[in-house]
Scaffold this motif. Structure first.
Motif, PDB file in Angstrom:
ATOM      1  N   ILE A   1     -15.048  32.573 -35.089  1.00 54.30           N
ATOM      2  CA  ILE A   1     -14.578  31.761 -36.211  1.00 54.30           C
ATOM      3  C   ILE A   1     -14.625  32.590 -37.487  1.00 54.30           C
ATOM      4  O   ILE A   1     -15.673  33.151 -37.835  1.00 54.30           O
ATOM      5  CB  ILE A   1     -15.470  30.516 -36.393  1.00 54.30           C
ATOM      6  CG1 ILE A   1     -15.413  29.631 -35.141  1.00 54.30           C
ATOM      7  CG2 ILE A   1     -15.031  29.729 -37.630  1.00 54.30           C
ATOM      8  CD1 ILE A   1     -16.336  28.424 -35.211  1.00 54.30           C
ATOM      9  N   VAL A   2     -13.512  32.675 -38.173  1.00 51.44           N
ATOM     10  CA  VAL A   2     -13.424  33.467 -39.400  1.00 51.44           C
ATOM     11  C   VAL A   2     -12.538  32.731 -40.378  1.00 51.44           C
ATOM     12  O   VAL A   2     -11.462  32.269 -40.018  1.00 51.44           O
ATOM     13  CB  VAL A   2     -12.838  34.868 -39.098  1.00 51.44           C
ATOM     14  CG1 VAL A   2     -12.330  35.520 -40.367  1.00 51.44           C
ATOM     15  CG2 VAL A   2     -13.880  35.757 -38.443  1.00 51.44           C
ATOM     16  N   GLU A   3     -12.986  32.615 -41.623  1.00 47.73           N
ATOM     17  CA  GLU A   3     -12.199  31.863 -42.602  1.00 47.73           C
ATOM     18  C   GLU A   3     -11.450  32.741 -43.600  1.00 47.73           C
ATOM     19  O   GLU A   3     -10.721  32.234 -44.443  1.00 47.73           O
ATOM     20  CB  GLU A   3     -13.118  30.891 -43.358  1.00 47.73           C
ATOM     21  CG  GLU A   3     -13.712  29.829 -42.462  1.00 47.73           C
ATOM     22  CD  GLU A   3     -13.992  28.527 -43.199  1.00 47.73           C
ATOM     23  OE1 GLU A   3     -13.377  28.267 -44.252  1.00 47.73           O
ATOM     24  OE2 GLU A   3     -14.845  27.764 -42.705  1.00 47.73           O
ATOM     25  N   ALA A   4     -11.663  34.038 -43.518  1.00 47.03           N
ATOM     26  CA  ALA A   4     -11.080  34.928 -44.526  1.00 47.03           C
ATOM     27  C   ALA A   4      -9.565  34.778 -44.582  1.00 47.03           C
ATOM     28  O   ALA A   4      -8.895  34.619 -43.561  1.00 47.03           O
ATOM     29  CB  ALA A   4     -11.449  36.369 -44.209  1.00 47.03           C
ATOM     30  N   ALA A   5      -9.044  34.865 -45.804  1.00 44.81           N
ATOM     31  CA  ALA A   5      -7.609  34.681 -46.021  1.00 44.81           C
ATOM     32  C   ALA A   5      -6.799  35.753 -45.304  1.00 44.81           C
ATOM     33  O   ALA A   5      -5.791  35.456 -44.663  1.00 44.81           O
ATOM     34  CB  ALA A   5      -7.303  34.671 -47.512  1.00 44.81           C
TER      35      ALA A   5
ATOM     36  N   LEU B   1      -8.545  25.917 -40.258  1.00 44.56           N
ATOM     37  CA  LEU B   1      -9.438  26.031 -41.415  1.00 44.56           C
ATOM     38  C   LEU B   1      -9.656  24.620 -41.958  1.00 44.56           C
ATOM     39  O   LEU B   1      -8.925  24.138 -42.815  1.00 44.56           O
ATOM     40  CB  LEU B   1      -8.803  26.930 -42.478  1.00 44.56           C
ATOM     41  CG  LEU B   1      -8.500  28.373 -42.033  1.00 44.56           C
ATOM     42  CD1 LEU B   1      -7.601  29.086 -43.035  1.00 44.56           C
ATOM     43  CD2 LEU B   1      -9.788  29.153 -41.831  1.00 44.56           C
TER      44      LEU B   1
ATOM     45  N   GLU C   1      -9.669  28.735 -36.818  1.00 42.95           N
ATOM     46  CA  GLU C   1      -9.036  30.039 -37.009  1.00 42.95           C
ATOM     47  C   GLU C   1     -10.059  31.101 -36.658  1.00 42.95           C
ATOM     48  O   GLU C   1     -11.259  30.934 -36.898  1.00 42.95           O
ATOM     49  CB  GLU C   1      -8.528  30.190 -38.449  1.00 42.95           C
ATOM     50  CG  GLU C   1      -7.593  31.367 -38.639  1.00 42.95           C
ATOM     51  CD  GLU C   1      -6.409  31.374 -37.650  1.00 42.95           C
ATOM     52  OE1 GLU C   1      -6.604  31.822 -36.503  1.00 42.95           O
ATOM     53  OE2 GLU C   1      -5.317  30.927 -38.030  1.00 42.95           O
TER      54      GLU C   1
ATOM     55  N   ARG D   1      -6.623  35.157 -41.635  1.00 42.87           N
ATOM     56  CA  ARG D   1      -5.766  33.997 -41.372  1.00 42.87           C
ATOM     57  C   ARG D   1      -4.293  34.392 -41.415  1.00 42.87           C
ATOM     58  O   ARG D   1      -3.504  33.999 -40.553  1.00 42.87           O
ATOM     59  CB  ARG D   1      -6.056  32.910 -42.425  1.00 42.87           C
ATOM     60  CG  ARG D   1      -4.970  31.867 -42.608  1.00 42.87           C
ATOM     61  CD  ARG D   1      -4.798  30.968 -41.385  1.00 42.87           C
ATOM     62  NE  ARG D   1      -3.750  29.977 -41.606  1.00 42.87           N
ATOM     63  CZ  ARG D   1      -3.385  29.078 -40.730  1.00 42.87           C
ATOM     64  NH1 ARG D   1      -3.970  29.004 -39.553  1.00 42.87           N
ATOM     65  NH2 ARG D   1      -2.427  28.219 -41.002  1.00 42.87           N
ATOM     66  N   ILE D   2      -3.960  35.133 -42.419  1.00 38.67           N
ATOM     67  CA  ILE D   2      -2.553  35.519 -42.551  1.00 38.67           C
ATOM     68  C   ILE D   2      -2.123  36.345 -41.341  1.00 38.67           C
ATOM     69  O   ILE D   2      -1.085  36.086 -40.733  1.00 38.67           O
ATOM     70  CB  ILE D   2      -2.332  36.295 -43.864  1.00 38.67           C
ATOM     71  CG1 ILE D   2      -2.582  35.368 -45.065  1.00 38.67           C
ATOM     72  CG2 ILE D   2      -0.931  36.884 -43.917  1.00 38.67           C
ATOM     73  CD1 ILE D   2      -2.633  36.090 -46.395  1.00 38.67           C
TER      74      ILE D   2
ATOM     75  N   ARG E   1      -5.498  28.734 -48.884  1.00 39.07           N
ATOM     76  CA  ARG E   1      -5.857  28.630 -50.301  1.00 39.07           C
ATOM     77  C   ARG E   1      -4.666  28.090 -51.075  1.00 39.07           C
ATOM     78  O   ARG E   1      -3.518  28.335 -50.712  1.00 39.07           O
ATOM     79  CB  ARG E   1      -6.237  30.005 -50.852  1.00 39.07           C
ATOM     80  CG  ARG E   1      -7.666  30.451 -50.581  1.00 39.07           C
ATOM     81  CD  ARG E   1      -7.878  30.843 -49.150  1.00 39.07           C
ATOM     82  NE  ARG E   1      -9.244  31.326 -48.900  1.00 39.07           N
ATOM     83  CZ  ARG E   1      -9.732  31.585 -47.694  1.00 39.07           C
ATOM     84  NH1 ARG E   1      -8.997  31.390 -46.612  1.00 39.07           N
ATOM     85  NH2 ARG E   1     -10.967  32.026 -47.544  1.00 39.07           N
TER      86      ARG E   1
END
Ligand SMILES: Cc1ncc(C[n+]2csc(CCOP(=O)(O)OP(=O)(O)O)c2C)c(N)n1
Ligand SMILES: Cc1ncc(C[n+]2csc(CCOP(=O)(O)OP(=O)(O)O)c2C)c(N)n1
Ligand code: SF4
Ligand code: SF4
Ligand SMILES: [Mg+2]
Ligand SMILES: [Mg+2]
Lengths: 287, 586, 287, 586
Positions: free
Chosen positions: D441-445, B309, D434, D448-449, B565
């Protein structure tokens, strides 16, 4: 008057007897003496390889760095102290394989250094693998059936990258090489000298004899005009019974990178000393 | 005290970053405190970005999650942030977004449809100026004096000429008036002008840059990489004025190698980067260690591994920075937690590098690097950073030298007097091969042992300069949080809240100086704590591992975050509860 | 018959409206469809940058790697499975700054890939720093007083490095670009396509208009001979009111790297499967 | 049992390396056991190099320091090694070196001047053949059947043609006869032919190469770097025969990136290097971690920092290998200690990489990589290494797939079934950004977790494959040495000697599997020890640090070495005494 002896340093080279590096070393010292440059004014930046040990045997300031990275280190040093005469010494593996990218960018930036390539077309210090300048078909311990890659053409590359001084020497032509290095020292801007350097131990093809039979001097050709880029490129392609050495291309009067920087107009960066204070007004920027 | 948190959200490419930073400045000029968070995607257009500003009449410890005012430049903004709106808060948006007002009202918030695009258009501006309109509207809604916004507009658009300035001002004013007259009364939260001490607004990267500038940094080389590059850009912008050579390199390998060359001849060199760029620098990090060249690498962390990210935050490079590059050599690793500490460390890093003639790694992360905060003008003391060039020999020294100059002289403390090349009395060699005192290549075992030991000795010597961790809060508490870097701010707010509920529930140990770890100074601080919890922005609790490795203290509990974040106080408190639940259940 | 639609993937590009990458993307898909290459046969290797996101929006196998390293990754993939059609997509920063060295070596090895450079003369994804192809004088956030470096000349560089297919396209000339990509797909060996790609957000100089006014097609010049290296080099130096696009140089029939390897003669490496045993005799070597 | 240690010493460029290795082979053919040490300078000519061979009628645990027979090709050789000659030992040299015989006699050793150059010359050979003469002389002095030497000469010079073979043979024979007749009686140590089990002679790099070959390695890319490159050279030499693509790259960045590309499409890829090269690989190490590509990096350590002592040995990259590259991702680090383990690990590394779809780092050092040892032919079981490709989907699997193929499917154990590109039913994306299960490609939290956790989960899953440390010696002892890698051999000899003096004085815990550290398996082995001492070839006791960090066990005593030379049993025993003295005095 500076003498060659001023460059004498009491450490004996560990190069193999007959190694082309001796010729380059001698030419290097003579050229500097001829140009009346004192040892303490010189910083030799080298990489890792047989040839890169040159400064270890010479009374100069030396900065022996990493394999392939000498041009980048030299750039930082040159921009920070342009009163030093900065000269590079490194091998074909160092310069054209690992260091190929720095070469391209140093050329187009016209960084004011003399860049000597000890081109033996082999990896000497690691004992005989092929190098980027090894010719197609060349047999080494990593090309058992002969190299299948077209070799790097340093002259063509430097021309394409915009270098202002592109030349080739031969360790077996001492006087010519001294002259070349002197011309490079006089040139303002990036000066490449690719030097044929016979490696008597691992390269049994590109020997003194090989070159003696083939090299001829560009500057002895009446019609050769080293300010003509196209002609230089054409000459760079010549490889066979006749192989040119000398100055392929020179463009004079092009400002060097450092000459573009207002900060360095009057003196070199380190001569300015460190600033002793920053005016309080700088805070206004944040208010 | 009155506090307000504002979010401007929209798409990448809508200019939120500069609008947000500009508004921070305006608020500061109005005497308010701010603490901002920048949330961007790694793309130029599209996808939700936002800029959060917490502002208050009193000093602010951290950003917090609840939002009073949401400026939505896209409908998505409302979807994403509505859940954080406080009762009585408001959502500002252009009617063209066709937001369902009832959703807003359901949260007891006020829908404020404002024709931002029309306002911009009527004033002769482009769609891009909806931002400016929105900020004008914010001023109108909160009673914030518009003049501060106008003055920032003037400064920021100066280069673009009067026409652009005037249109922007007109847009802001018109939106201000519109909002104030139509919605000013219904929105109750205010941001009124405060008078008092003059403050600055700065983010971590700016503070580091300023600290470095004050400490004499005169060489900066970099390859662009978020979030490190704005340090390069700041110093580059000031290069001519302050006599800096700044060089954008062909890659990070070249950038760091240039710094080694620059340092060798006497420049004070700094190289900002992020993890990916740092990875390309590790070979030369060892080179600097071996040659004993003073360089400073600023490692602004972002999430990993690899590209991950790219525009977000994480603290997962600690053990990497401490162990990077083959073999063993001294390095110093420090990590500021506040803007003031960024300033201090920016200067200190250069001094430490030159004093110990070795690379220094200054670690931050995207959150700290880009978050804008107010700070007292006097907290940045330009006189406080004193340049210390360590054992650097002057020309005078060298004039008087007798005998051979030994660049790598064996000394008790490992530090050898350092000459720069160029003097007749000190022609010297340096090499990445093992060498003797003269810098000549030498392979003998006894020399190797002495020279390696001499270098490593500097790590011990440097312990004198390594500070114990800072403590925040009262001596004794039920919970002691352990943190490093940017986590300090939200953690402090979390601690304050805990202590407001029950006094002395929590305190904080904050590590700035991480390597070499000054164990003897650390132990008194760490020991006899009732309950230790590390709070770190990574998956494996790296500070915990480092402490166990160096001090033997094993911290069993961790509050971790690795979603890119930043920590918020609320996140910390929530996860503290989870820990307690888990703890209670066994 | 493969259709352009076969390359449709339900993710919308995040490029700025008007970005030159759209043109390249469209040309890319059309060329593959025209050549009847199926999506599953394609592996797009890219770097990091705006342009490098191309495969994210396309129904192909993709391998988005590191900034500057795609050619090296592609080399490994190509030598291990030459049944895949390997195409690179990366920016000028990625390819000519960070990746410059891999370029030189891919050229001389004649690795059989199609290498598309999305050359916008700027760093897009990191928001507007100058790139190695930025012209002298070009103002960006890191060259506030204008760039002081001669720009990289990708065409000249590839020629000097020994590439067998060297070409230039323009995102605003769709049909021409499709043709170029098809020619590159048909070429056996390393094929460079440097594409002028207007960046509408950060490069206000090298716009569609800029190129529309200047570009002309080499293959429409009657006398141009793309098998003449010297002529190609001369053309590579042309920059001003007239800027050539098209195939600068093509050398057909040169064996690709993989064709030199006996191991890959009959089928690609991965098609061989893993060896199931090594004969006991190998131990004799150690006895 | 009869033992003999032989050193051939001379200048770089005198061909000691190949002579030494050849002689090891000859001794093996004569049924003797050998254990060799190669000591080279980083230069092509000049400066003292030597090759030590310990040989015995019984299996050998380690090299040892005392020397029975010294072949001096330079006078310096005598200066350097004379101090280690045992009474009754001998020094062989050409009379032209003008060695002072008395110095040799003072040590109760026998001077053996032999006209090596003349012998070579008379047989029609060059000066370079003094080596061959010397080896012939050794055979003559020790009653070792010359035929084995002759057969090795035949094999080694086959490519150079009969003439070269014959001259060399003649040189060897003539020196043999000369030495046997003139000095055979006075030199009492023998190396008589043994009959029995057929054995091999192999060094660590060869064993790794063979293990990798048997495990299906079919792609190797490298940039030359001592001491890693001979793995590349070995596989390169066998490339055509065994269907390997081998590529010398333009640098190590390219080498490792090529391996990532190769692995991605299904090759079994291996990249040998040393520390400096590894430093250039760390960015792509993270790439492989993020893309979940199986690659194996062999990190053959040499002294650092930077170039240092390029041809020598050290174990100082352990914490670096474990922490290299930004961010957090699973990696596996293993370090064999014996030749047999090198073979095993060469294969195992490729299996682990593919099973866990992640990079594996196989660590050795120059000592282990280049030291030749005899081993039982049966100890290298070509059938024992079974290829395990993990969750690799075959074409058949893919034919039957229904629905969308998810390259990064979330699974319990973190391992997602892996397709190779090229199949119609599984067109898939991979990216260093990520990404979601599809590789987009994905930036969502939340994604990611989950995705970061999925990757890290593999580290836990891999614990099942991580072995506890090996133990050597009896369960209970006063001293427990802790080691990793090449140290095992000299340490075992040291332990044996201690236990010969007083039974059960010492035992050894040897770590092969270093990361992820299988703490639960390690604790039972580490705990309840009377006294723990790490024995490591570095300055800071890195294994000690790693153990403290992962297991909490703090080892207080260390025997360290960082002079570029390998441990010897004598060094360990001597330093053990020093520790005891220090301990006793407080
Ligand atoms: C990063 C890195 N990789 C590999 C090496 C090993 N190495 C040392 S010198 C050398 C090549 C030598 O060849 P060249 O540069 O042509 O110099 P020469 O010895 O022929 O003069 C190599 C590969 C190194 N020192 N650093
Ligand atoms: C090692 C490394 N350094 C820096 C970066 C940051 N970075 C990402 S894209 C980029 C440059 C983009 O320019 P270009 O390659 O021309 O692509 P464009 O965005 O213009 O298409 C940079 C510097 C990175 N990802 N990795
Ligand atoms: S190996 Fe070759 S290059 Fe190196 S010193 Fe010997 S002759 Fe010279
Ligand atoms: S920034 Fe430039 S290159 Fe990137 S998407 Fe926008 S227009 Fe295209
Ligand atoms: Mg060479
Ligand atoms: Mg670009």
């Amino acid at each position: 008057m500076v003498e060659v002896q001023d460059y004498y340093y009491p450490l004996k080279p560990t190069w193999c007897p007959g190694c082309g590096n001796f010729g380059i070393w001698n030419a290097f010292k003579s050229a500097l003496a001829n140009q009346n440059i004192e040892p303490h004014e010189v910083l030799v930046v080298s990489g890792i390889g047989c040839g890169s040990k040159l400064p270890d045997y010479t009374r100069v300031n030396s900065l022996m760095t990493l394999h392939g990275r000498s041009l980048a280190v030299a750039t930082g040093a040159q921009l920070s102290n342009h009163d030093l005469k900065i000269i590079l010494a490194h091998g074909d593996g160092d310069g054209y394989s690992m260091g190929g990218n720095h070469l391209i960018h140093a050329c187009r930036r016209n960084i004011d250094v003399v860049d000597i390539y000890q081109n033996n077309k082999i990896y000497g210090l690691t004992k005989g693998q092929y190098s980027p300048t090894s010719d197609k078909g060349f047999v080494t311990k990593t090309t058992l059936a002969g190299s299948i890659e077209k070799s790097v053409n340093p002259i063509a590359l430097a021309l394409a990258a915009g270098a202002t001084f592109v030349s080739r020497g031969f360790a077996g032509e001492l006087e010519h090489l001294i002259w070349l290095i002197e011309e490079a020292l006089k040139h303002r801007g990036y000066s490449m000298i690719d030097v044929f350097q016979p490696c008597v131990t691992f390269n049994k093809v590109n020997t003194y004899q090989f070159y003696n039979k083939r090299v001829y001097k560009l500057q002895e050709e009446n019609e050769y005009d080293s300010s003509d880029l196209g002609a230089a490129f054409a000459k760079s392609q010549e490889w066979g019974d006749r192989i040119p050495i000398g100055i392929f291309y020179q463009k004079k009067g092009e400002p060097t990178y450092q000459e573009h920087l207002p900060v360095l107009e009057n003196k070199s960066l380190v001569k300015h000393g460190l600033r002793d204070s920053v005016p309080e007004e700088i805070k206004n920027e944040f208010m | 005290m009155s506090e307000l948190t504002l979010i401007i959200g929209g798409n990448a490419g809508q200019g939120l970053e500069s609008s947000g930073a500009g508004f921070c400045k305006a608020l500061n000029r109005g005497g308010l405190h701010v603490f901002s968070v920048q949330d961007n995607r790694s793309r130029i257009r599209g996808g939700h970005n936002f800029y959060l500003i917490k502002t208050s009449t009193e000093p602010i410890v951290s950003w917090t999650e609840p939002v009073h005012l949401l400026i939505a430049l896209t409908a998505e903004t409302v979807d994403i942030h509505l859940g954080k709106i406080v009762p009585g808060g408001a959502v500002v948006y252009d009617p063209s977004l066709e937001i369902d007002e009832d959703r807003i009202k359901d949260r007891e918030a006020i829908p404020i449809p404002l024709p931002l695009y029309d306002i911009a258009g009527e004033a002769g501006g482009s769609k891009m100026m909806a931002n400016t309109a929105a900020l004008g509207a914010v001023a109108g809604l909160t009673n914030f004096p518009i003049k501060h916004l106008l003055s920032v507009i003037e400064d920021n658009f100066r280069k673009k000429g009067d026409k652009v300035i005037n249109i922007n001002k007109k847009v802001a004013e018109s939106a201000h008036d519109h909002a104030a007259s139509k919605f000013g009364d219904s929105f109750k939260f205010n941001m009124e002008q405060q008078n008092g001490a003059q403050r600055m607004v700065m983010n971590g990267n700016e503070a580091i840059s300023l600290g470095a500038l004050v400490a004499g940094c005169n060489f900066v080389s970099a390859y662009p990489m978020t979030p490190g590059s704005s340090i390069f850009e700041w110093l580059n912008k000031h290069a001519d004025e302050y006599g800096i050579v700044s060089k954008q390199a062909e890659d990070e390998i070249a950038a760091v190698c240039m710094s080694v060359g620059a340092a060798h001849v006497g420049a004070r060199a700094l190289v900002p980067t992020s993890g990916g760029g740092f990875s390309l620098m590790v070979e030369a990090l060892g080179l600097a260690g071996m040659l004993e060249e003073p360089i400073v690498i600023v490692l602004a962390q972002r999430p990993g591994p690899s590209t991950s990210l790219a525009t977000r935050t994480e603290q997962a490079d600690l053990l990497y920075a401490i162990n990077a590059s083959q073999g063993e050599f001294p390095r110093i690793v420090i990590a500021p937690g506040t803007i003031e500490e960024c300033y201090e460390c920016g200067g200190r890093a250069l001094n430490l590098a030159e004093k110990y003639q070795t690379p220094v790694i200054l670690m931050t992360d995207q959150f700290l690097a880009t978050s804008n905060r107010t700070l007292d003008k006097n907290n940045i003391d330009l006189g406080a950073i004193k340049i210390d060039r360590g054992a650097l020999l002057t020309d005078d020294d060298l004039d008087k030298i007798d005998g051979e100059y030994k660049r790598y002289k064996f000394t008790e403390n490992g530090i050898s007097p350092r000459a720069l090349p160029g003097h007749q009395n000190a022609i010297f060699k340096t090499t990445s091969d093992e060498h003797n005192e003269l810098g000549e290549i030498v392979e003998a075992a006894d020399n190797r042992i002495r020279m390696n030991t001499k270098r490593m000795k500097k790590l011990e010597t440097a312990l004198a300069d390594m500070n114990p961790p800072k403590t925040h809060g009262l001596e004794d508490a039920d919970i002691t949080f352990v943190c490093w870097g940017s986590t300090l701010a939200p953690l402090t707010e979390a601690m304050n809240r805990l202590n407001n509920e029950t006094s002395n529930t929590a305190n904080i140990i904050q590590f700035i100086d991480l390597f070499p770890m000054p164990v003897e100074k650390v132990m008194p601080v760490l020991k006899n704590r009732k309950r230790l919890i590390t709070v770190e922005g990574n998956y494996t609790a790296q500070l915990g591992s480092l402490l166990q490795m160096t001090t033997g203290v094993k911290i069993e509990e961790h509050i971790l975050k690795f979603d890119g974040r930043p920590f918020s106080p609320e996140y910390i408190l929530e996860h503290l509860k989870k820990l307690e639940k888990r703890g209670r259940n066994g």
